[in-house]
Design a protein around this motif. Structure first.
Motif, PDB file in Angstrom:
ATOM      1  N   LYS A 237      -0.283  25.485  48.585  1.00  0.00           N
ATOM      2  CA  LYS A 237       0.033  25.886  49.957  1.00  0.00           C
ATOM      3  C   LYS A 237       0.544  27.321  50.016  1.00  0.00           C
ATOM      4  O   LYS A 237       0.906  27.803  51.090  1.00  0.00           O
ATOM      5  CB  LYS A 237       1.095  24.942  50.543  1.00  0.00           C
ATOM      6  CG  LYS A 237       0.582  23.540  50.838  1.00  0.00           C
ATOM      7  CD  LYS A 237       1.706  22.651  51.332  1.00  0.00           C
ATOM      8  CE  LYS A 237       1.218  21.246  51.652  1.00  0.00           C
ATOM      9  NZ  LYS A 237       2.348  20.336  52.007  1.00  0.00           N
ATOM     10  N   TYR A 238       0.613  27.985  48.868  1.00  0.00           N
ATOM     11  CA  TYR A 238       1.109  29.366  48.763  1.00  0.00           C
ATOM     12  C   TYR A 238       2.563  29.474  49.220  1.00  0.00           C
ATOM     13  O   TYR A 238       3.004  30.517  49.718  1.00  0.00           O
ATOM     14  CB  TYR A 238       0.229  30.335  49.563  1.00  0.00           C
ATOM     15  CG  TYR A 238      -1.211  30.348  49.115  1.00  0.00           C
ATOM     16  CD1 TYR A 238      -1.615  31.087  48.013  1.00  0.00           C
ATOM     17  CD2 TYR A 238      -2.167  29.592  49.784  1.00  0.00           C
ATOM     18  CE1 TYR A 238      -2.936  31.087  47.589  1.00  0.00           C
ATOM     19  CE2 TYR A 238      -3.485  29.578  49.362  1.00  0.00           C
ATOM     20  CZ  TYR A 238      -3.866  30.319  48.262  1.00  0.00           C
ATOM     21  OH  TYR A 238      -5.174  30.311  47.844  1.00  0.00           O
ATOM     22  N   GLU A 239       3.308  28.409  49.017  1.00  0.00           N
ATOM     23  CA  GLU A 239       4.715  28.430  49.379  1.00  0.00           C
ATOM     24  C   GLU A 239       5.557  28.831  48.175  1.00  0.00           C
ATOM     25  O   GLU A 239       5.220  28.488  47.031  1.00  0.00           O
ATOM     26  CB  GLU A 239       5.148  27.048  49.880  1.00  0.00           C
ATOM     27  CG  GLU A 239       4.483  26.645  51.182  1.00  0.00           C
ATOM     28  CD  GLU A 239       4.827  25.216  51.606  1.00  0.00           C
ATOM     29  OE1 GLU A 239       5.446  24.506  50.783  1.00  0.00           O
ATOM     30  OE2 GLU A 239       4.458  24.825  52.725  1.00  0.00           O
ATOM     31  N   PRO A 240       6.658  29.558  48.384  1.00  0.00           N
ATOM     32  CA  PRO A 240       7.528  29.898  47.257  1.00  0.00           C
ATOM     33  C   PRO A 240       8.095  28.636  46.613  1.00  0.00           C
ATOM     34  O   PRO A 240       8.397  27.661  47.301  1.00  0.00           O
ATOM     35  CB  PRO A 240       8.643  30.732  47.901  1.00  0.00           C
ATOM     36  CG  PRO A 240       8.087  31.189  49.213  1.00  0.00           C
ATOM     37  CD  PRO A 240       7.137  30.119  49.661  1.00  0.00           C
ATOM     38  N   GLU A 241       8.217  28.699  45.316  1.00  0.00           N
ATOM     39  CA  GLU A 241       8.764  27.554  44.584  1.00  0.00           C
ATOM     40  C   GLU A 241      10.265  27.664  44.402  1.00  0.00           C
ATOM     41  O   GLU A 241      10.983  26.663  44.408  1.00  0.00           O
ATOM     42  CB  GLU A 241       8.088  27.480  43.214  1.00  0.00           C
ATOM     43  CG  GLU A 241       8.558  26.371  42.326  1.00  0.00           C
ATOM     44  CD  GLU A 241       7.999  26.482  40.912  1.00  0.00           C
ATOM     45  OE1 GLU A 241       8.595  25.882  39.994  1.00  0.00           O
ATOM     46  OE2 GLU A 241       6.973  27.163  40.707  1.00  0.00           O
ATOM     47  N   SER A 242      10.759  28.893  44.240  1.00  0.00           N
ATOM     48  CA  SER A 242      12.171  29.113  43.932  1.00  0.00           C
ATOM     49  C   SER A 242      12.693  30.289  44.753  1.00  0.00           C
ATOM     50  O   SER A 242      11.950  31.204  45.096  1.00  0.00           O
ATOM     51  CB  SER A 242      12.371  29.438  42.446  1.00  0.00           C
ATOM     52  OG  SER A 242      11.725  28.500  41.616  1.00  0.00           O
ATOM     53  N   GLU A 243      13.993  30.267  45.032  1.00  0.00           N
ATOM     54  CA  GLU A 243      14.627  31.422  45.658  1.00  0.00           C
ATOM     55  C   GLU A 243      14.729  32.551  44.627  1.00  0.00           C
ATOM     56  O   GLU A 243      15.054  32.308  43.466  1.00  0.00           O
ATOM     57  CB  GLU A 243      16.015  31.063  46.174  1.00  0.00           C
ATOM     58  CG  GLU A 243      16.003  30.225  47.433  1.00  0.00           C
ATOM     59  CD  GLU A 243      15.338  30.933  48.593  1.00  0.00           C
ATOM     60  OE1 GLU A 243      15.595  32.140  48.786  1.00  0.00           O
ATOM     61  OE2 GLU A 243      14.544  30.296  49.303  1.00  0.00           O
ATOM     62  N   ARG A 294       5.865  32.771  42.514  1.00  0.00           N
ATOM     63  CA  ARG A 294       6.999  31.838  42.427  1.00  0.00           C
ATOM     64  C   ARG A 294       8.077  32.150  43.467  1.00  0.00           C
ATOM     65  O   ARG A 294       8.700  31.246  44.023  1.00  0.00           O
ATOM     66  CB  ARG A 294       7.599  31.899  41.024  1.00  0.00           C
ATOM     67  CG  ARG A 294       8.741  30.937  40.811  1.00  0.00           C
ATOM     68  CD  ARG A 294       9.168  30.883  39.360  1.00  0.00           C
ATOM     69  NE  ARG A 294      10.137  29.822  39.127  1.00  0.00           N
ATOM     70  CZ  ARG A 294      10.572  29.446  37.937  1.00  0.00           C
ATOM     71  NH1 ARG A 294      10.111  30.035  36.848  1.00  0.00           N
ATOM     72  NH2 ARG A 294      11.448  28.473  37.806  1.00  0.00           N
ATOM     73  N   TYR A 295       8.310  33.449  43.733  1.00  0.00           N
ATOM     74  CA  TYR A 295       9.425  33.855  44.582  1.00  0.00           C
ATOM     75  C   TYR A 295       8.944  34.333  45.951  1.00  0.00           C
ATOM     76  O   TYR A 295       7.815  34.794  46.091  1.00  0.00           O
ATOM     77  CB  TYR A 295      10.230  34.949  43.881  1.00  0.00           C
ATOM     78  CG  TYR A 295      10.765  34.519  42.538  1.00  0.00           C
ATOM     79  CD1 TYR A 295      11.715  33.506  42.443  1.00  0.00           C
ATOM     80  CD2 TYR A 295      10.305  35.099  41.353  1.00  0.00           C
ATOM     81  CE1 TYR A 295      12.200  33.090  41.211  1.00  0.00           C
ATOM     82  CE2 TYR A 295      10.782  34.690  40.117  1.00  0.00           C
ATOM     83  CZ  TYR A 295      11.731  33.682  40.052  1.00  0.00           C
ATOM     84  OH  TYR A 295      12.200  33.265  38.833  1.00  0.00           O
ATOM     85  N   PRO A 296       9.801  34.278  46.974  1.00  0.00           N
ATOM     86  CA  PRO A 296       9.375  34.655  48.320  1.00  0.00           C
ATOM     87  C   PRO A 296       9.362  36.155  48.588  1.00  0.00           C
ATOM     88  O   PRO A 296       8.774  36.588  49.587  1.00  0.00           O
ATOM     89  CB  PRO A 296      10.412  33.964  49.218  1.00  0.00           C
ATOM     90  CG  PRO A 296      11.640  33.868  48.368  1.00  0.00           C
ATOM     91  CD  PRO A 296      11.152  33.661  46.962  1.00  0.00           C
ATOM     92  N   THR A 297      10.008  36.930  47.725  1.00  0.00           N
ATOM     93  CA  THR A 297      10.172  38.362  47.992  1.00  0.00           C
ATOM     94  C   THR A 297       9.790  39.174  46.764  1.00  0.00           C
ATOM     95  O   THR A 297      10.181  38.836  45.638  1.00  0.00           O
ATOM     96  CB  THR A 297      11.630  38.675  48.381  1.00  0.00           C
ATOM     97  OG1 THR A 297      11.999  37.868  49.513  1.00  0.00           O
ATOM     98  CG2 THR A 297      11.799  40.143  48.737  1.00  0.00           C
TER      99      THR A 297
END
Length: 386
Positions: A237-243, A294-297
């Motif tokens: 889903k291309y969602e981040p896995e971890s902060e 893995r990360y959102p940023t």
């Protein structure tokens, strides 16, 4: 042996340096293959030619003098299908079972081999009875080639998943941390095809799946299977896995590296839960790609070069483009001694990604960081943490 009737006949490759001639595999690779021993005997996939003699020996030992009836080719890539011709020639009554698109590919790999009367094509919903075991075929195109199929053994509740749920590493070197090298494998090899993976995930959710047997890596059962399915859903889903925040830099003489490292320190001081700083010139590119997913940023920091951007940064962003990277936030740091151009190039490449936001301000360094640059890095850090 996996069960009384499903046997593992795959091989480990501890000598390989680069998988697909691009991914470092210090722990080797496994080429997985299985045999179902029933009224009819089915061989599921072969192996890479590199380990052909070992695979042939494993097959012959599992057969114990008997003749196989079927060879199921879930995927035509040579690390799994290189020995199809040998198997058909060695066992003249064997039927090759594959998708129609795989059948069309056979002459590409095995010129001059006569497949007439030897190939049974199957599609979504077709079944193959072996006796007590019955294989139900699942269409899985573009995971990660168009001809891919999976099969589900309704007796033992096993999915033979082709390259899906695979990972880097030989089985002899397997650890409890499946996700680490499975993540790097997924995003670099299958990552572009998240929507196709989602389609197959919905098909698997409708089945009683107790075991997944991939073409690379360990057999998945129990808690490890549940965790793998959950991660695959997130990844596809291309969602981040971890902060966390990835800072990827491309530095020529150290000035850009110093700015990237300083931003990392500022972010940590301000309470960022995780900061990863990577040198694109020296770190494993595939691992940096993994962290980007893995990360959102992500912060990209690069020197200007030939009126553009330092090539390793261009390579990094190009990899993200071709892997369908999306749904992330970016910060930008550029460096240039007389005419900074890196920021413009990076911004343009990021703007071409789907649903990606650029966080302001973009920071411009002139050769080396100065006091005024420190204040801009503080501003960027605050914006990234909002």
């Amino acid at each position: 042996m996996m069960s009384d009737s499903i046997k593992y006949i795959g091989v480990d490759d501890l000598d390989i340096d680069l998988f697909e001639s691009q991914y470092v595999v210090p722990e080797g690779m496994s080429y997985n293959s299985y045999l179902i021993d029933d009224e009819k005997i089915a061989v599921l996939d072969t192996a890479d030619r590199r380990k052909g003699e070992e695979w042939k020996a494993n097959l012959k030992e599992a057969l114990n003098g008997r003749q196989p009836d079927y060879l199921v080719a879930h995927h035509m890539e040579p690390d799994h299908a290189a020995l199809i011709a040998w198997t058909l020639e060695t066992y003249p009554n064997l039927q090759l079972v594959c998708s129609a698109q795989a059948a069309k590919m056979l002459p590409n790999f095995f010129e001059g081999l006569n497949f007439e009367g030897r190939v049974m094509t199957v599609k979504e919903g077709d079944t193959l009875s072996l006796g007590r075991h019955e294989l139900h075929f699942i269409g899985a195109p573009m995971i990660h080639w168009p001809e891919v199929i999976m099969s589900y053994d309704s007796l033992d509740k096993v999915v033979f998943s082709a390259d899906a749920f695979g990972k880097f590493g030989a089985l002899v070197n397997e650890t409890d941390d499946w996700a680490c090298e499975a993540r790097r494998y997924y995003f670099n090899i299958c990552g572009k095809y998240g929507s196709q993976v989602q389609v197959v995930m919905k098909k698997l959710a409708a089945l009683d799946v107790q075991t997944i047997c991939p073409l690379h890596g360990p057999v998945l059962k129990g808690e490890q299977l549940s965790a793998a399915i959950k991660l695959y859903d997130t990844w596809s889903k291309y969602e981040p896995e971890s902060e966390g925040i990835l800072i990827a830099y491309a530095s020529i003489h150290g000035g850009t590296a110093a700015a990237a490292e300083r931003l990392g320190e500022i972010l940590r001081q301000k309470g960022a839960p995780k900061v990863v700083v990577s040198d694109l010139s020296r770190d494993d590119m595939a691992e940096v790609i993994e962290d980007a997913f893995r990360y959102p940023t992500v912060v990209v920091a690069a020197s200007s070069y030939d009126a553009g951007v330092f090539p390793v940064m261009h390579d990094f962003l190009y990899h993200l483009q071709i892997k369908n990277y999306q749904k992330r936030r970016f910060g930008i740091i550029e460096n240039g001694s007389w005419a900074p151009t890196a920021g413009k190039v990076m911004r343009s490449m990021i703007e071409g990604l789907k649903d990606c936001e650029i966080v302001e301000p973009m920071v411009t360094i002139r050769s080396r960081m100065k006091a005024a640059d420190e204040a801009l890095l503080e501003q960027l850090a605050d914006s990234l943490l909002k």
